[in-house]
Design a protein around this motif. Structure first.
Motif, PDB file in Angstrom:
ATOM      1  N   VAL A 227       4.259   5.523  -5.215  1.00  0.00           N
ATOM      2  CA  VAL A 227       4.338   5.755  -6.826  1.00  0.00           C
ATOM      3  C   VAL A 227       3.223   6.957  -7.070  1.00  0.00           C
ATOM      4  O   VAL A 227       3.654   7.473  -8.205  1.00  0.00           O
ATOM      5  N   ALA A 228       2.047   7.141  -6.672  1.00  0.00           N
ATOM      6  CA  ALA A 228       1.139   7.683  -6.931  1.00  0.00           C
ATOM      7  C   ALA A 228       1.628   9.135  -6.800  1.00  0.00           C
ATOM      8  O   ALA A 228       1.522  10.120  -7.325  1.00  0.00           O
ATOM      9  N   ALA A 229       2.047   9.366  -5.535  1.00  0.00           N
ATOM     10  CA  ALA A 229       2.736  10.714  -5.119  1.00  0.00           C
ATOM     11  C   ALA A 229       3.650  11.109  -6.032  1.00  0.00           C
ATOM     12  O   ALA A 229       3.915  12.282  -6.334  1.00  0.00           O
ATOM     13  N   GLY A 230       4.713  10.099  -6.696  1.00  0.00           N
ATOM     14  CA  GLY A 230       5.657  10.554  -7.285  1.00  0.00           C
ATOM     15  C   GLY A 230       5.084  10.761  -8.805  1.00  0.00           C
ATOM     16  O   GLY A 230       5.442  11.886  -9.414  1.00  0.00           O
ATOM     17  N   ALA A 231       4.203  10.239  -9.146  1.00  0.00           N
ATOM     18  CA  ALA A 231       3.392  10.497 -10.418  1.00  0.00           C
ATOM     19  C   ALA A 231       2.738  11.987 -10.557  1.00  0.00           C
ATOM     20  O   ALA A 231       2.826  12.616 -11.418  1.00  0.00           O
TER      21      ALA A 231
ATOM     22  N   THR B  58       0.823  -1.096  -0.082  1.00  0.00           N
ATOM     23  CA  THR B  58       0.078  -0.088   0.131  1.00  0.00           C
ATOM     24  C   THR B  58       0.898   1.205   0.080  1.00  0.00           C
ATOM     25  O   THR B  58       0.819   2.031  -0.697  1.00  0.00           O
ATOM     26  N   VAL B  59       1.847   1.383   0.774  1.00  0.00           N
ATOM     27  CA  VAL B  59       2.813   2.365   0.823  1.00  0.00           C
ATOM     28  C   VAL B  59       3.621   2.670  -0.355  1.00  0.00           C
ATOM     29  O   VAL B  59       3.717   3.593  -0.849  1.00  0.00           O
ATOM     30  N   ALA B  60       4.030   1.378  -1.092  1.00  0.00           N
ATOM     31  CA  ALA B  60       4.550   1.489  -2.229  1.00  0.00           C
ATOM     32  C   ALA B  60       3.942   2.144  -3.271  1.00  0.00           C
ATOM     33  O   ALA B  60       4.185   2.965  -4.301  1.00  0.00           O
ATOM     34  N   GLY B  61       2.382   1.604  -3.314  1.00  0.00           N
ATOM     35  CA  GLY B  61       1.440   2.082  -4.505  1.00  0.00           C
ATOM     36  C   GLY B  61       1.230   3.670  -4.034  1.00  0.00           C
ATOM     37  O   GLY B  61       1.233   4.472  -4.897  1.00  0.00           O
TER      38      GLY B  61
END
Length: 547
Positions: A79-83, A73-76
């Motif tokens: 990634v979303a935050a990075g995008a 979840t944190v990884a997802g």
């Protein structure tokens, strides 16, 4: 001053470094908290079940499952935050680039506008230079500027017209040499004596260049009409300049040629045209004014189109003038115009009224097959030579009252749909109205026919009045047709012929009886045997009273 500026430059990065340091510290604390939550607090929190009993192995497996899920979840989320951050950064860069481009574009346009203004100002100043080559260069510079900048074209045209409106007297190249200059005196002229003449010749070149530059950019493209050309969009690539008006009031123009030119409005009032002037095929979308203009040579307007009013009042044409097939959508005004040469209006079309009152035609005047949709006024006009209106059409009223025809007057086959007024007109030579059609009132009261007058096969659908007319030559009305009232209280000095003249509506009391139809002495109506409403004018025996 350099020492004072240094602390300012080093201070600004330090000011920006402070907030960034705290942000990084806060981010580190948040990252540690998330790591602890994912690795320890989260699994412990989600796997404790007070009411259920799990073995150590099951509890360890549950914690690992929770831990795995939290990591994913944190990884997802990462990634979303990075995008999201990447997208925001991309959009920010786009906005910054667009703003930078806008600033650069505005700066470029400001610089370009300043350069155009500087070029324009310098060129206008150079037009006043005493040296002709400088003035020539200024003309080309202005026209080049206008070609590249369509919004500036009307301004540049106004400048060129203003230059041509400035006082100028053409040199008299054919002027005879004075007696002083013709002597054998070998004394050379003073150095400045030749300057005015050379300057006049050079100035002529400058002015003709200005005329030619105007003509080049007012000449509409081939395979189109002057009217359609005005609907094109101006562009730096197109040589033709649409939407231009010219003001050459009082200008001195030499051998002007505006053939196939197209303009909105044109004002040549009181202009002087030295040499020939050509406007063949020109289109004037607005009003065209030539009132008071002087044409020293020939003037050509063949096929010209005048969408507005065309004013030539008081104009003087010293040479020949051509308006063949010209089209006037508005009024055509030639009141008191002077035509010293040949005046050609054959097949011209006037949709409005045509005004030639008190106009003077010293040479031939030709209006053959001309079309006048409105009134045609030639009252008190003077025709010193032959005047031809053969097969001309006048839909409105035709006014020739008081006109003087010194040469032959030809109106054969002409059509007068309105009233035709020739009262007090004077025909010194032959006058022909053969096969003419008069649908309205035909008024020839007190007209004078010194030569032969021919009205054979003419048709008078309305009333016809020749009261007080004088026929010194032969008066021929053979095979004419009279449908309305007719008055012939005339003076006949020559032979009068009404052979085969037809009289219609003999049964109509509105046109018969009393003095509504008065025929010349010696002529009477003989009704047809098969149709008493029609008859023929026949000769009767003269009485002693008739002489």
């Amino acid at each position: 001053m350099a020492d004072d500026a240094a602390p300012v430059e080093t201070g600004r990065p330090n000011e920006e470094r402070g907030p960034r340091h705290w942000l990084w510290s806060l981010a580190g604390v948040v990252a540690v908290a998330i790591l602890l939550f994912v690795l320890w607090w989260g699994p412990w929190l989600f796997t404790r079940h007070p009411s259920s009993e799990l073995s150590d192995a099951e509890e360890l497996k549950a914690e690992n499952d929770v831990r795995t899920t939290l990591v994913q979840t944190v990884a997802g989320l990462a990634v979303a935050a990075g995008a999201f951050v990447t997208y925001r950064t991309f959009r920010q860069n786009q906005l910054e680039q667009a703003n930078r481009h806008d600033r650069e574009e505005r700066t470029y346009k400001l610089n370009q506008s300043q350069q155009v203004t500087d070029t324009y100002t310098k060129a206008v100043e150079q037009l006043g230079h005493k040296e002709a080559p400088v003035r020539l260069g200024a003309l080309y510079s202005l026209v080049s500027l206008a070609q590249d900048n369509p919004p500036r074209r009307q301004t540049v045209v106004d400048v060129l017209c203003a230059y041509l409106r400035m006082p100028y007297t053409p040199s008299r190249r054919d002027e005879p040499t004075s007696g002083l200059a013709a002597t054998n005196d070998a004394t050379p002229p003073a150095p400045d004596e030749g300057e005015p003449q050379r300057d006049t010749v050079q100035e002529l070149q400058v002015r003709q260049t200005a005329q030619r530059l105007l003509a080049d950019h007012l000449h509409y493209p081939p395979h189109t009409s002057g009217t359609d050309a005005q609907g094109t969009e101006p562009s730096p690539e197109a040589i033709f300049w649409p939407g231009i008006s010219i003001d050459l009031t009082g200008a001195s123009l030499v051998d002007l040629s505006l053939r196939s030119a197209s303009v909105i409005r044109a004002d040549f009032s009181r202009a002087t045209f030295s040499g020939d002037a050509s406007f063949d095929g020109a289109t004037f979308s607005g009003d065209a004014r030539f009132d008071g203009a002087t044409f020293s040579g020939d003037a050509r307007f063949d096929g010209a189109t005048f969408s507005g009013d065309a004013r030539f009042d008081g104009a003087t044409f010293s040479g020949d003038v051509w308006f063949g097939k010209a089209t006037f959508f508005g009024d055509a005004r030639f009141d008191e115009a002077n035509f010293h040469g040949y005046g050609w209006f054959e097949k011209a079309t006037v949709s409005g009224d045509a005004w030639f009152g008190r106009a003077t035609f010293s040479g031939h005047a030709r209006f053959d097959k001309a079309t006048f949709s409105g009134d045609a006024r030639f009252d008190r006009g003077t025709f010193s030579d032959d005047a031809r209106f053969i097969e001309a059409t006048v839909s409105g009223d035709a006014w020739f009252g008081g006109a003087t025809f010194s040469g032959a007057a030809w109106f054969g086959g002409a059509t007068f749909s309105g009233n035709a007024r020739f009262g007090r007109a004077s025909f010194s030579s032959h006058a022909s109205f053969s096969q003419a059609t008069f649908s309205g009132y035909a008024w020839f009261g007190k007209a004078t026919f010194s030569g032969n007058a021919r009205f054979d096969e003419a048709a008078f659908s309305g009333h016809a009045s020749f009261d007080g007319a004088t026929f010194s030559g032969h008066a021929l009305f053979d095979k004419a047709i009279f449908s309305g009232k007719a008055w012939f209280h005339v003076t006949l000095s020559g032979h009068a012929s009404f052979g085969g003249t037809r009289i219609l509506r003999l049964d109509d009391p509105e046109v018969n009886g009393g003095r509504r139809r008065v025929w010349p002495n010696g002529w009477a109506v003989h009704p047809d045997a098969d149709d008493p409403a029609r008859g023929t004018l026949v000769r009767v025996e003269s009485t002693a009273e008739d002489g």
